[in-house]
Design an enzyme around this catalytic site. Structure first.
Site, PDB file in Angstrom:
ATOM      1  CB  ILE A 190      37.127  68.043  63.574  1.00 53.06           C
ATOM      2  CG1 ILE A 190      38.125  67.380  62.618  1.00 53.06           C
ATOM      3  CG2 ILE A 190      36.221  67.019  64.246  1.00 53.06           C
ATOM      4  CD1 ILE A 190      39.002  66.311  63.260  1.00 53.06           C
TER       5      ILE A 190
ATOM      6  N   GLY B 221      22.574  71.004  65.162  1.00 50.18           N
ATOM      7  CA  GLY B 221      21.690  70.064  64.454  1.00 50.18           C
ATOM      8  C   GLY B 221      22.381  68.778  64.015  1.00 50.18           C
TER       9      GLY B 221
ATOM     10  CG  ASP C 213      11.953  76.769  39.770  1.00 48.14           C
ATOM     11  OD1 ASP C 213      11.081  76.062  40.321  1.00 48.14           O
ATOM     12  OD2 ASP C 213      12.849  77.365  40.393  1.00 48.14           O
TER      13      ASP C 213
ATOM     14  CE  LYS D 173      21.596  75.702  46.537  1.00 47.29           C
ATOM     15  NZ  LYS D 173      22.332  76.118  47.709  1.00 47.29           N
TER      16      LYS D 173
ATOM     17  CB  ILE E  76      22.609  62.246  43.904  1.00 44.36           C
ATOM     18  CG1 ILE E  76      23.403  62.519  45.188  1.00 44.36           C
ATOM     19  CG2 ILE E  76      22.184  60.782  43.859  1.00 44.36           C
ATOM     20  CD1 ILE E  76      22.603  62.422  46.475  1.00 44.36           C
TER      21      ILE E  76
ATOM     22  CE1 TYR F 126      17.226  68.231  52.223  1.00 45.44           C
ATOM     23  CE2 TYR F 126      18.588  67.320  53.982  1.00 45.44           C
ATOM     24  CZ  TYR F 126      18.100  67.253  52.692  1.00 45.44           C
ATOM     25  OH  TYR F 126      18.467  66.214  51.865  1.00 45.44           O
TER      26      TYR F 126
HETATM   27  P1  NAD Z   1      22.441  69.106  44.316  1.00 44.08           P
HETATM   28  O1  NAD Z   1      22.173  70.458  44.880  1.00 44.08           O
HETATM   29  O2  NAD Z   1      23.777  68.815  43.746  1.00 44.08           O
HETATM   30  O3  NAD Z   1      21.334  68.765  43.209  1.00 44.08           O
HETATM   31  C1  NAD Z   1      20.028  69.280  43.227  1.00 44.08           C
HETATM   32  C2  NAD Z   1      19.734  69.817  41.837  1.00 44.08           C
HETATM   33  O4  NAD Z   1      18.383  70.295  41.795  1.00 44.08           O
HETATM   34  C3  NAD Z   1      20.618  70.989  41.459  1.00 44.08           C
HETATM   35  O5  NAD Z   1      21.183  70.755  40.184  1.00 44.08           O
HETATM   36  C4  NAD Z   1      19.674  72.200  41.433  1.00 44.08           C
HETATM   37  O6  NAD Z   1      20.060  73.167  40.487  1.00 44.08           O
HETATM   38  C5  NAD Z   1      18.353  71.537  41.113  1.00 44.08           C
HETATM   39  N1  NAD Z   1      17.173  72.250  41.621  1.00 44.08           N
HETATM   40  C6  NAD Z   1      16.940  72.675  42.886  1.00 44.08           C
HETATM   41  N2  NAD Z   1      15.724  73.259  42.961  1.00 44.08           N
HETATM   42  C7  NAD Z   1      15.180  73.202  41.708  1.00 44.08           C
HETATM   43  C8  NAD Z   1      13.948  73.630  41.149  1.00 44.08           C
HETATM   44  N3  NAD Z   1      13.030  74.252  41.889  1.00 44.08           N
HETATM   45  N4  NAD Z   1      13.718  73.398  39.836  1.00 44.08           N
HETATM   46  C9  NAD Z   1      14.643  72.778  39.060  1.00 44.08           C
HETATM   47  N5  NAD Z   1      15.824  72.344  39.547  1.00 44.08           N
HETATM   48  C10 NAD Z   1      16.098  72.562  40.854  1.00 44.08           C
HETATM   49  O7  NAD Z   1      22.085  68.063  45.471  1.00 44.08           O
HETATM   50  P2  NAD Z   1      22.484  66.521  45.610  1.00 44.08           P
HETATM   51  O8  NAD Z   1      23.526  66.407  46.650  1.00 44.08           O
HETATM   52  O9  NAD Z   1      22.705  65.927  44.279  1.00 44.08           O
HETATM   53  O10 NAD Z   1      21.134  65.953  46.203  1.00 44.08           O
HETATM   54  C11 NAD Z   1      20.097  65.498  45.350  1.00 44.08           C
HETATM   55  C12 NAD Z   1      18.890  65.113  46.175  1.00 44.08           C
HETATM   56  O11 NAD Z   1      19.258  64.135  47.132  1.00 44.08           O
HETATM   57  C13 NAD Z   1      18.288  66.277  46.969  1.00 44.08           C
HETATM   58  O12 NAD Z   1      16.891  66.163  46.924  1.00 44.08           O
HETATM   59  C14 NAD Z   1      18.798  66.040  48.380  1.00 44.08           C
HETATM   60  O13 NAD Z   1      17.894  66.533  49.333  1.00 44.08           O
HETATM   61  C15 NAD Z   1      18.899  64.534  48.433  1.00 44.08           C
HETATM   62  N6  NAD Z   1      19.910  64.028  49.383  1.00 44.08           N
HETATM   63  C16 NAD Z   1      21.248  64.296  49.185  1.00 44.08           C
HETATM   64  C17 NAD Z   1      22.207  63.774  50.072  1.00 44.08           C
HETATM   65  C18 NAD Z   1      23.688  64.001  49.891  1.00 44.08           C
HETATM   66  O14 NAD Z   1      24.475  63.455  50.681  1.00 44.08           O
HETATM   67  N7  NAD Z   1      24.124  64.740  48.888  1.00 44.08           N
HETATM   68  C19 NAD Z   1      21.785  63.006  51.174  1.00 44.08           C
HETATM   69  C20 NAD Z   1      20.420  62.784  51.347  1.00 44.08           C
HETATM   70  C21 NAD Z   1      19.498  63.275  50.442  1.00 44.08           C
HETATM   71  N1  UDP Z   2      32.040  67.799  59.282  1.00 44.91           N
HETATM   72  C1  UDP Z   2      33.138  68.376  59.890  1.00 44.91           C
HETATM   73  N2  UDP Z   2      33.758  69.413  59.227  1.00 44.91           N
HETATM   74  C2  UDP Z   2      33.343  69.878  58.022  1.00 44.91           C
HETATM   75  C3  UDP Z   2      32.226  69.264  57.407  1.00 44.91           C
HETATM   76  C4  UDP Z   2      31.603  68.224  58.070  1.00 44.91           C
HETATM   77  O1  UDP Z   2      33.544  67.998  60.983  1.00 44.91           O
HETATM   78  O2  UDP Z   2      33.943  70.842  57.486  1.00 44.91           O
HETATM   79  C5  UDP Z   2      31.357  66.684  59.971  1.00 44.91           C
HETATM   80  C6  UDP Z   2      29.895  66.970  60.289  1.00 44.91           C
HETATM   81  O3  UDP Z   2      29.793  67.589  61.556  1.00 44.91           O
HETATM   82  C7  UDP Z   2      29.292  65.563  60.292  1.00 44.91           C
HETATM   83  C8  UDP Z   2      30.152  64.810  59.268  1.00 44.91           C
HETATM   84  O4  UDP Z   2      31.341  65.587  59.102  1.00 44.91           O
HETATM   85  O5  UDP Z   2      29.478  64.966  61.540  1.00 44.91           O
HETATM   86  C9  UDP Z   2      29.468  64.661  57.925  1.00 44.91           C
HETATM   87  O6  UDP Z   2      28.994  65.956  57.540  1.00 44.91           O
HETATM   88  P1  UDP Z   2      28.391  66.268  56.108  1.00 44.91           P
HETATM   89  O7  UDP Z   2      28.075  67.723  56.070  1.00 44.91           O
HETATM   90  O8  UDP Z   2      29.304  65.720  55.069  1.00 44.91           O
HETATM   91  O9  UDP Z   2      27.064  65.399  56.050  1.00 44.91           O
HETATM   92  P2  UDP Z   2      25.769  65.370  57.008  1.00 44.91           P
HETATM   93  O10 UDP Z   2      25.969  64.183  57.890  1.00 44.91           O
HETATM   94  O11 UDP Z   2      25.687  66.661  57.737  1.00 44.91           O
HETATM   95  O12 UDP Z   2      24.665  65.176  56.046  1.00 44.91           O
END
Ligand code: NAD
Ligand code: UDP
Length: 323
Positions: free
Chosen positions: A206, A283, A50, A35, A12, A140
């Site tokens: 699934i 979860g 970091d 990551k 993101i 988390y």
């Molecule tokens: P991501 O893992 O792709 O990105 C996180 C980035 O932070 C990575 O590039 C990683 O290297 C960096 N990072 C982690 N710890 C660090 C540290 N201590 N110092 C410097 N860099 C560090 O994750 P994402 O999917 O892009 O998610 C971004 C944010 O959005 C996260 O905070 C996550 O909790 C939140 N979020 C994501 C989702 C989703 O669906 N992907 C949903 C809800 C919330």
């Molecule tokens: N899911 C699934 N198989 C997979 C990955 C995810 O059935 O290999 C399901 C998971 O149980 C959830 C939905 O897909 O109901 C979305 O999961 P995801 O991990 O993408 O996001 P979350 O809702 O956990 O943040």
């Protein structure tokens, strides 16, 4: 003056950096690349390090004139957090504490924080509003809720203004197809389904088809990553304008089951996607759908890409062409 983006090499974060650059903002990215991917950062100044490293962070703030922070850097996998709660609190909470200390030291007031629907746990209402109870079911979600609470206290007494954005399921990719979702390991549904369509995985499992939903599979609210990116810029604008802190859900307000996502992916890709029914994943709430009315009203957020088809099309473009 620049916007500091922590975690800007991640999924993101890198899309939000693109949006900032397209908006002609100056950008400073900090990421330890644990990551993320360096080649996902398409401009701005990059510092590899970091956010828990005090000397490093101090140097970043000293060398650049930072106007505000967008804070993505965190660990974000539910399953991993169940196995390593200390590591999750250490990175997410300690990382934010260090960041806030150096924002304070360098007189930076405004922060937009990546929170998550995981703070709600098993939701009592559909759609969920920001006033609903928070009861995370994993470390988390707890770590993100702890940060939200810390931000509230910091805004009350330390002259820090924050907007916490509780994202639902981020998905899709930049329309250009040059960046996309590239997690390792990948655990999210849509990229796994598309990797299966490409034959890189044998099948998609699934996680349970005995939930209390119409087709028995879990329902989620999928939100296009570029709509999320747009919301961060609007949140920055609001903080700059009125300095008012707040919490906002970001989702489409529409839920899709796992089976519906797989069916739509078959349509978009024209490929076969083999499926196996597996056990429930620990979860997993049965349904999570957002009300984003508050963000639309107060941030003037206008999601542009809010169909599941568009989300899967953009993700497919990236997965099938460049990944
Ligand atoms: P991501 O893992 O792709 O990105 C996180 C980035 O932070 C990575 O590039 C990683 O290297 C960096 N990072 C982690 N710890 C660090 C540290 N201590 N110092 C410097 N860099 C560090 O994750 P994402 O999917 O892009 O998610 C971004 C944010 O959005 C996260 O905070 C996550 O909790 C939140 N979020 C994501 C989702 C989703 O669906 N992907 C949903 C809800 C919330
Ligand atoms: N899911 C699934 N198989 C997979 C990955 C995810 O059935 O290999 C399901 C998971 O149980 C959830 C939905 O897909 O109901 C979305 O999961 P995801 O991990 O993408 O996001 P979350 O809702 O956990 O943040």
């Amino acid at each position: 003056m620049a916007i500091l983006v922590t975690g800007g090499a991640g999924y993101i974060g890198s899309h939000t950096v693109m949006e900032l650059l397209e908006n002609r903002d100056e950008v400073v990215v900090v990421d330890n690349l644990v990551k993320g991917h360096k080649n996902a950062i398409k401009g701005g100044k990059f510092y590899c390090g970091d956010i828990r490293d005090e000397d490093f962070l101090d140097r970043v703030f000293k060398e650049s004139e930072i106007e505000a922070v967008i804070h993505f850097a965190a660990y974000s996998l539910v399953g991993e957090s169940m196995k390593d709660p200390i590591g999750y609190y250490n990175n997410n909470v300690r990382g934010t504490i260090t960041l806030l200390r150096f924002m304070k030291k360098h007189g930076v007031k405004n922060i937009v924080f990546s929170s998550t629907a995981a703070v709600y746990g098993e939701a009592k209402n559909v759609p969920i509003t920001e006033d609903d109870d928070t009861c995370p079911e994993n470390p988390y979600g707890e770590s993100k809720l702890a940060i939200e609470k810390l931000l509230k206290w910091a805004s009350d007494s330390l002259d820090i203004n924050y907007i916490a954005l509780r994202y639902f399921n981020a998905a899709g990719a930049h329309e250009s197809g040059v960046i996309g979702e590239d997690h390792d390991p990948e655990t999210h549904l849509i990229p796994i389904v598309l990797e299966t369509a490409l034959g890189r995985r044998e099948k998609i499992i699934i996680f349970g088809d005995d939930y209390n939903t119409p087709d028995g599979t879990c329902i989620r609210d999928y939100i296009h990553v570029m709509d999320l990116a747009q919301a961060h810029l609007l949140a920055l604008d609001k903080l700059k304008k009125d300095g008012e802190s707040g919490i906002y859900n970001l989702g489409n307000g529409k839920g899709f089951s796992v089976k519906e996502v797989i069916e739509k992916s078959k349509e978009v890709t024209g490929r076969d996607i083999p499926v196996e029914i597996g056990n429930r994943r620990k979860g997993d709430p049965h349904i999570l759908v957002a009300s984003s009315e508050k963000a639309k009203k107060e941030l003037q957020w206008k999601p542009k890409y809010n169909s599941l088809e568009k989300i899967i099309e953009d993700a497919w473009k990236w997965h099938s062409n460049t990944h």
